[in-house]
Design an enzyme around this catalytic site. Structure first.
Site, PDB file in Angstrom:
ATOM      1  N   ALA A 106       0.860  -1.185   0.000  1.00 56.67           N
ATOM      2  CA  ALA A 106       0.000   0.000   0.000  1.00 56.67           C
ATOM      3  C   ALA A 106       0.895   1.234   0.000  1.00 56.67           C
ATOM      4  CB  ALA A 106      -0.881   0.000   1.241  1.00 56.67           C
ATOM      5  N   LYS A 107       0.352   2.359  -0.358  1.00 62.35           N
ATOM      6  CA  LYS A 107       1.096   3.625  -0.241  1.00 62.35           C
ATOM      7  C   LYS A 107       0.090   4.758  -0.260  1.00 62.35           C
ATOM      8  CE  LYS A 107       5.482   5.023  -0.271  1.00 62.35           C
ATOM      9  NZ  LYS A 107       6.606   4.310   0.344  1.00 62.35           N
ATOM     10  N   GLY A 108       0.439   5.838   0.395  1.00 59.54           N
ATOM     11  CA  GLY A 108      -0.467   6.982   0.390  1.00 59.54           C
ATOM     12  C   GLY A 108       0.274   8.249   0.678  1.00 59.54           C
TER      13      GLY A 108
END
Ligand code: NAD
Length: 447
Positions: free
Chosen positions: A114-116
Site C-alpha cells: 500500500a502507499k499513500g
C-alpha cells in the site's frame, strides 16, 4: 515532478514475468500484478489562520490518496508508507504500492503493498496545521474503513516521522476505543507509544546489510574501506550515514534539493547532523554545510556524479538517475535507499557501463521489515513461516533478526539472478512473483 513511477514498475514486472514464462505468470495474473486493487481519494479540509487577518480562520483543502495493490492471501494486511509532499499524485502512489508488495514478498512478509500521501509541504506549515491535517485525514480514513490495525497499517515515508505516527495512533485509540491492539494501527511510532527499538534506523541499517550480503557472496568487490556519495540527509539517508563508519564506509559527499558538500577525506557525520537538524534550519537541509569545516567544498548534484566514489546512495526522491545522469556517473555500485530512484531506461545504461545496482525492492526493505516486527508485537500476530522470528524489543535482537532476513533473502535473490541470467532488479521482481504466484492462483480459484 514524478510522472513515470508507475510506468517504470510496470516495465519491470512485465520483464520479470516474461522471464518466468506464461506457466508461472498467466495473462490474468500479469494484469492483476500491473494494477492496484483499490484507490482512495480523500479530501482533507481544515481551517487555517487568514494571512490577511490572523484573528479569522479560512478554509483550506489538501488532497490525499491511499492505494492498495494486491494481497496473495485475504488474511494479509495492507502495509506501506504515508508521505507528506507537495507532488503526491495517484499514479506515483500506485507505483510505490506495487513496489511495496514486491519488497514485502522478497522479504517473505505477509503484506499486500500500500502507499499513500497528502499533497502538503510539511516544512511550510506550523506544527498545529500539520497535526490538524493528520487528524482530519485519520478521521476520514477510519470512517472509510481504511485505517485499522487489522486492515491497513501506515508508516513514515518522505516528510513524515514518529511524531506524525504518534498523532495517528493517539487519535485512532481515542476515537475507536481500541486499547487492545490499537497500537498496531501505524508503525514507526515512538517507543513509549508502542514502537520498536531500531525502527528509526532500520532502513539505513538494512541498506548496509544488503551491501554486506552482496559483498560476502562475492557478487560485488569493493576496497575494504569504501567511499560513498549520498543523496538526501533525511530519515533514511542520515541514518545510513550515521552507521557508515561501522561498515567501513567513508561518506565523502552529501547533496539534497538545495545543494551539496564534498570532502575527499570524509565528512564528519555528527557535525553534519548538528548542522542539518539545528532548530534554526527550517528545511533540514545540508546546503551551506561547507561552513562545518574549512576542508569542505560546496558541490552540486551534477558535480558529485562526475567526482564519483565507490558507492552512490540515492536516498531522497524517485527518478534521479535518468538517461542524462547515468552516462556521467562515476561509481562502482548504486545502493538504492529511495523508492524508484532509477528510471528503467537508465538501468540499461548503468548495466552497459558495468555499474551494479542493489535495487530498492531489496536494499531499502529494512524499514518495512522492522515495521512488521512492530505490528506483530502490537497485535500479537505471528507469522506462520517459522523462519521469521519476531525479535524482542531491543536493538540487538532487532538487528540480528534483520541481518538473518537480509542474508537469506539476498542470497535467494542472487540465485534467481544467476538462474535466469538477469540483473538483480529483475531478479528481485522474478523472485517476489515466483513466491506469491501459487497463493494468488489459489485465492483466485476461491473467488
Ligand atoms: P525524509 O523526508 O526524511 O528525507 C528526504 C530527504 O530528501 C531530505 O534530506 C530532503 O532534503 C531530500 N530531498 C527532498 N527532495 C529532494 C530533491 N528533489 N533532490 C534531492 N534531495 C531531496 O524522507 P525519508 O523517509 O528519508 O525517505 C527518503 C526516500 O526513502 C523516499 O524515497 C522514501 O520513499 C524511501 N523510503 C523510506 C523509508 C522510511 O523508513 N522512511 C523506507 C523505505 C524507503
Amino acid at each position: 515532478m514524478a510522472t513515470d513511477v508507475l510506468r517504470n514498475i510496470r516495465v519491470r514486472i512485465e520483464k520479470a514475468a516474461q522471464k518466468l514464462g506464461a506457466k508461472t505468470v498467466p495473462d490474468w495474473m500479469l494484469e492483476e500484478l500491473l494494477d492496484c486493487e483499490e484507490k482512495f481519494y480523500i479530501s482533507v479540509n481544515i481551517k487555517i489562520p487568514d494571512p490577511a487577518n490572523p484573528l479569522e480562520k479560512i478554509p483550506k483543502k489538501f488532497n490525499a490518496v491511499r492505494v492498495w495493490h494486491r494481497k496473495p492471501d485475504p488474511e494479509d494486511i495492507w502495509k506501506g508508507g504515508l508521505r507528506f509532499h507537495p507532488d503526491v499524485t495517484l499514479s506515483q502512489m500506485e507505483g510505490h504500492a506495487i513496489e511495496m508488495s514486491i519488497k514485502s514478498w522478497i522479504m517473505k512478509l505477509p503484506h499486500g503493498g500500500a502507499k499513500g500521501g497528502i499533497a502538503i509541504d510539511p516544512y511550510a506549515w506550523p506544527k498545529e496545521t500539520l497535526e490538524d491535517v493528520t487528524l482530519q485525514f485519520s478521521k476520514r480514513a477510519i470512517r472509510r474503513g481504511i485505517m485499522s490495525p487489522r486492515i491497513d497499517i501506515m508508516a513514515p515515508d518522505m516528510g513524515t516521522d514518529a511524531r506524525i505516527m504518534d498523532w495517528i495512533r493517539d487519535y485512532y485509540i481515542l476515537s475507536t476505543g481500541d486499547n487492545i491492539i490499537g497500537n498496531g494501527v501505524v508503525t514507526g511510532k515512538s517507543v513509549d507509544k508502542g514502537g520498536i527499538l531500531g525502527r528509526k534506523s532500520a532502513t539505513g541499517l538494512g541498506m548496509h546489510l544488503a551491501l554486506q550480503t552482496f559483498c560476502e557472496a562475492g557478487e560485488i568487490v569493493l576496497p575494504k574501506k569504501r567511499t560513498a556519495i549520498v543523496q538526501g540527509f533525511g530519515n533514511v539517508s542520515s541514518n545510513f550515514c550515521a552507521l557508515a563508519d561501522e561498515f567501513n564506509i567513508s561518506v565523502i559527499g552529501v547533496v539534497d534539493q538545495f545543494g551539496g558538500v564534498y570532502c575527499p577525506t570524509g565528512l564528519d557525520i555528527n557535525k553534519m547532523s548538528e548542522f542539518a537538524f539545528a532548530k534554526t534550519n527550517k528545511y533540514k537541509t545540508i546546503n551551506g554545510s561547507e561552513c562545518v569545516s574549512p576542508t569542505y567544498i560546496k558541490a552540486s548534484f551534477d558535480e558529485l556524479m562526475t567526482i564519483g566514489a565507490d558507492l552512490f546512495v540515492p536516498a531522497a526522491m524517485e527518478e534521479v538517475i535518468t538517461t542524462t545522469v547515468a552516462p556521467k556517473m562515476n561509481f562502482k555500485v548504486v545502493l538504492e535507499g529511495a523508492n524508484g530512484p532509477t528510471l528503467a531506461d537508465a538501468d540499461e545504461i548503468l548495466s552497459q557501463r558495468g555499474i551494479k545496482v542493489i535495487p530498492d525492492i531489496y536494499a531499502n526493505s529494512g524499514g518495512v521489515t522492522v515495521s512488521y516486527f512492530e505490528w506483530a508485537r502490537n497485535t500479537r500476530r505471528f507469522h506462520s513461516d517459522p523462519r521469521i522470528c519476531i525479535p524482542e524489543n531491543d536493538e540487538t535482537s532487532v538487528k540480528t533478526a534483520l541481518q538473518t532476513m537480509f542474508r537469506s533473502n539476498g542470497l535467494e535473490l542472487i540465485q534467481t539472478a544467476k538462474k535466469y541470467k538477469i540483473p538483480y532488479r529483475e531478479a528481485g521482481y522474478a523472485l517476489a512473483i515466483e513466491r506469491v504466484s501459487p497463493d494468488i492462483k489459489a485465492s483466485n480459484r476461491m473467488d
